[in-house]
Design a protein around this motif. Structure first.
Motif, PDB file in Angstrom:
ATOM      1  N   LEU A  36     -18.956 -44.833  40.300  1.00 20.87           N
ATOM      2  CA  LEU A  36     -18.267 -43.563  40.513  1.00 20.87           C
ATOM      3  C   LEU A  36     -18.495 -43.028  41.931  1.00 20.87           C
ATOM      4  O   LEU A  36     -17.657 -42.336  42.492  1.00 20.87           O
TER       5      LEU A  36
ATOM      6  N   ASN B  55     -15.878 -43.519  44.734  1.00 25.01           N
ATOM      7  CA  ASN B  55     -14.567 -42.868  44.691  1.00 25.01           C
ATOM      8  C   ASN B  55     -14.273 -42.156  45.997  1.00 25.01           C
ATOM      9  O   ASN B  55     -15.177 -41.782  46.742  1.00 25.01           O
ATOM     10  N   LEU B  56     -12.993 -41.947  46.231  1.00 26.33           N
ATOM     11  CA  LEU B  56     -12.545 -41.196  47.394  1.00 26.33           C
ATOM     12  C   LEU B  56     -13.199 -39.819  47.387  1.00 26.33           C
ATOM     13  O   LEU B  56     -13.168 -39.118  46.381  1.00 26.33           O
TER      14      LEU B  56
ATOM     15  N   VAL C  54     -11.429 -44.597  41.384  1.00 24.77           N
ATOM     16  CA  VAL C  54     -12.042 -44.821  40.070  1.00 24.77           C
ATOM     17  C   VAL C  54     -11.891 -43.592  39.179  1.00 24.77           C
ATOM     18  O   VAL C  54     -11.939 -42.448  39.644  1.00 24.77           O
ATOM     19  N   PHE C  55     -11.687 -43.855  37.922  1.00 22.74           N
ATOM     20  CA  PHE C  55     -11.408 -42.787  36.971  1.00 22.74           C
ATOM     21  C   PHE C  55     -12.283 -42.944  35.742  1.00 22.74           C
ATOM     22  O   PHE C  55     -12.416 -44.046  35.204  1.00 22.74           O
ATOM     23  N   ALA C  56     -12.882 -41.840  35.343  1.00 17.51           N
ATOM     24  CA  ALA C  56     -13.684 -41.859  34.116  1.00 17.51           C
ATOM     25  C   ALA C  56     -12.763 -41.547  32.952  1.00 17.51           C
ATOM     26  O   ALA C  56     -11.996 -40.587  32.999  1.00 17.51           O
TER      27      ALA C  56
HETATM   28  C1  NAG Z   1     -11.750 -39.980  41.940  1.00 17.59           C
HETATM   29  O1  NAG Z   1     -10.863 -39.408  42.849  1.00 17.59           O
HETATM   30  C2  NAG Z   1      -9.583 -39.105  42.337  1.00 17.59           C
HETATM   31  C3  NAG Z   1      -8.735 -38.622  43.493  1.00 17.59           C
HETATM   32  O2  NAG Z   1      -9.373 -37.645  44.245  1.00 17.59           O
HETATM   33  C4  NAG Z   1      -9.702 -38.111  41.208  1.00 17.59           C
HETATM   34  O3  NAG Z   1      -8.429 -37.839  40.659  1.00 17.59           O
HETATM   35  C5  NAG Z   1     -10.609 -38.694  40.145  1.00 17.59           C
HETATM   36  O4  NAG Z   1     -10.793 -37.804  39.085  1.00 17.59           O
HETATM   37  C6  NAG Z   1     -11.933 -39.084  40.746  1.00 17.59           C
HETATM   38  N1  NAG Z   1     -12.740 -39.759  39.754  1.00 17.59           N
HETATM   39  C7  NAG Z   1     -13.903 -39.293  39.285  1.00 17.59           C
HETATM   40  C8  NAG Z   1     -14.608 -40.130  38.286  1.00 17.59           C
HETATM   41  O5  NAG Z   1     -14.379 -38.264  39.663  1.00 17.59           O
END
Ligand code: NAG
Ligand code: NAG
Length: 527
Positions: A304, A307-308, A318-320
């Motif tokens: 995590l 992530n950007l 990455v997305f949880a």
């Molecule tokens: C990762 O970054 C994206 C874009 O900013 C966001 O939509 C997403 O929720 C972030 N993922 C996590 C796990 O925080």
């Protein structure tokens, strides 16, 4: 930075003859036979038919192997079965089910004898083409059973695994039975048992008598180090690592994972093929994508961080997965086929192996594998640098950034890797092969049994009706989607021989070298 010349010898290792796609190998054999010895084959078959007609005893496995070996690969297994056209398999649930309902009354085929010399065989119907060899990863069946190679497997050994098992599965005279010890998380056990039923229906008459213990948890438990002087308890489960000797078997998700809306592999892989056609690689977002449950391992928590965020772009998105929210809406936002929108896909293990591996590989986008430690039944066929790009677990973010930059700079090669990973998972691990893997593994396992299995008191019949008729909703839907509708109309592929220790060593060093190569490039880029 990597130079192309340097790269190509490593990259195009996929072109070696040893990795020729299966179909072309099979076609090659058939083609050669057709052009040069067709007449001879016909002549011999006529002769054979005559001989068989006069004395069926002559036409046993040995004779057949002798005759075929001049032109083709001899086929060792399953030759004795008489194959006819495939038959339909149907499920008929009674209108009303009660506790007394009797299921599983259908006629079943008796098991083949597991004696090494095959019984007299009728003329095989499709006799001119030998079954092609199975994919290379089938060779690990021999490795997984090696702990019992010299001792065989006794009833005591099997029963000593009982304390670790969720169920005991038996096949006796072609009928399948189960003794359930306890339920497990979600519907893993139900869908795993369903898989056994489908196998029996797809290959009626092929399953030998057998008796095995199955564990449905994530983490392998039978430590090799604990069994230096005596053979370990034989325990089937979904994965193992280098320190354990559990016997790996395809996991439930091949038949479906209704709780998180993962369809059975057969329809899902078709959808993924279509999704790949819809969004061409060049048009995809030029980043590495991951979505999943981060709570199950430190590796995922760690990911995590890549992530950007303000100030940093590691080229990862990455997305949880929000399980609570998604459980409420039926995981509609987790459509796997729609996750092929990025040029790169990250794979990271969960508690142990992860079922997401196959979906990660199926997108035609290079799979970035954060160093893996567990194997399921097919993972060992994957070669870094050919089917996936290795990511350092100790420097994930930098390593991902490097991989994505590299791929965007070498798009042809990145696409080739994406395709190669997808070809492996969609062709070499299609359901047809999953069943053949199960069949070969169970047949080899049964060959090691030193006793004739008998029915434990609490075991019950296992068949389509006993599993499916009481189910409803999405569980029922997935059971129906993954049901084998016809018996197989062809011989299973030929099980390739065990690796020699030299071949195993070569394979290991080849994989290690590919990983080292990427690490070297990273080092050069980072300095
Ligand atoms: C990762 O970054 C994206 C874009 O900013 C966001 O939509 C997403 O929720 C972030 N993922 C996590 C796990 O925080
Ligand atoms: C089940 O129901 C169908 C239609 O409602 C009927 O035709 C059939 O005879 C019934 N079968 C049994 C076994 O009761």
């Amino acid at each position: 930075m990597p130079r192309d010349g340097n790269m190509s010898s490593w990259w195009w290792c996929g072109k070696e003859a040893a990795y020729e796609p299966l179909e072309s190998r099979a076609k090659g054999v058939v083609g050669a036979v057709q052009s040069s010895t067709k007449a001879l084959v016909v002549f011999f078959l006529v002769l054979l038919a005559l001989v068989a007609f006069i004395s069926s005893r002559w036409f046993d496995g040995t004779t057949f192997t002798m005759v075929t070996s001049w032109g083709q690969q001899p086929s060792r297994s399953h030759r004795r079965h008489h194959r006819s056209h495939s038959r339909r398999v149907t499920l008929t649930c009674p209108n009303q089910t009660t506790a007394q309902t009797q299921y599983c009354r259908r006629f079943t085929y008796p098991s083949p004898s597991v004696s090494p010399s095959p019984s007299p065989s009728p003329l095989p119907i499709a006799s001119s083409e030998p079954p092609p060899s199975c994919p290379d990863y089938f060779r690990w069946i021999h490795e997984d059973l090696r702990p019992w190679r010299s001792t065989g497997i006794t009833r005591e050994m099997v029963e000593s695994a009982q304390k670790l098992a969720a169920f005991r599965l038996l096949v006796i005279d072609g009928r399948v039975y189960v003794e359930q010890y306890h339920r497990v998380f979600q519907t893993r056990d139900l869908f795993t048992l369903w898989g056994f039923v489908q196998l029996a229906n797809r290959y009626p008459g092929y399953l030998p008598d057998l008796d095995l213990m199955f564990n449905c948890e994530d983490v392998p438990t039978v430590k090799a180090a604990d069994y230096k002087t005596s053979p370990p308890p034989p325990l089937f489960r979904y994965c193992k690592d280098d320190t354990t000797v559990d016997i790996v078997f395809p996991d439930w998700s091949f038949w479906g994972w209704p709780e998180i809306n993962i369809k059975p592999w057969e329809p899902l892989s078709e959808e993924m093929k279509e999704a790949n056609e819809r969004v061409k690689w060049e048009k995809r977002k030029p980043y590495a994508y991951w979505k999943g449950n981060p709570g199950v391992s430190r590796q995922r928590q760690d990911l995590l961080k890549c992530n950007l965020s303000t100030g940093h772009d590691w080229n990862a998105r990455v997305f949880a997965q929000n399980w609570e929210k998604e459980t409420q809406n039926g995981f509609k936002e987790s459509n796997l086929a729609e996750q092929c929108m990025y040029r790169y896909k990250i794979f990271v293990e969960g508690r142990a192996w992860s079922v997401s591996e196959k979906y990660t590989l199926a997108c035609d986008s290079p799979a970035l594998f954060v160093t893996t430690h567990f194997y399921d039944f097919m993972t060992r066929g994957l070669i870094p640098g050919r089917h996936y790009w290795p990511i350092r677990e100790t420097a994930k973010c930098r390593s991902i950034k490097f991989a994505v930059d590299w791929g965007n700079k070498h798009q042809k090669k990145a696409q080739a890797m994406g395709k190669e990973g997808s070809r492996f998972i969609l062709e070499e691990v299609k359901m047809d092969y999953v069943y053949q893997y199960m069949l070969h593994l169970l047949t080899e396992y049964a060959n090691l049994l030193r006793y004739k299995p008998t029915l434990p008191e609490k075991a019950t019949d296992l068949c389509l009706e006993s599993v499916a008729c009481r189910e409803q909703g999405r569980v029922k839907e997935f059971l129906m989607q993954s049901m084998v509708k016809r018996t197989s109309d062809s011989e299973p592929c030929d099980l390739p021989p065990a690796y020699t220790s030299r071949e195993l060593e070569e394979l290991r060093s080849r994989k290690a070298k590919a990983v080292k190569q990427v690490e070297k490039w990273e080092q050069e880029a980072w300095h």
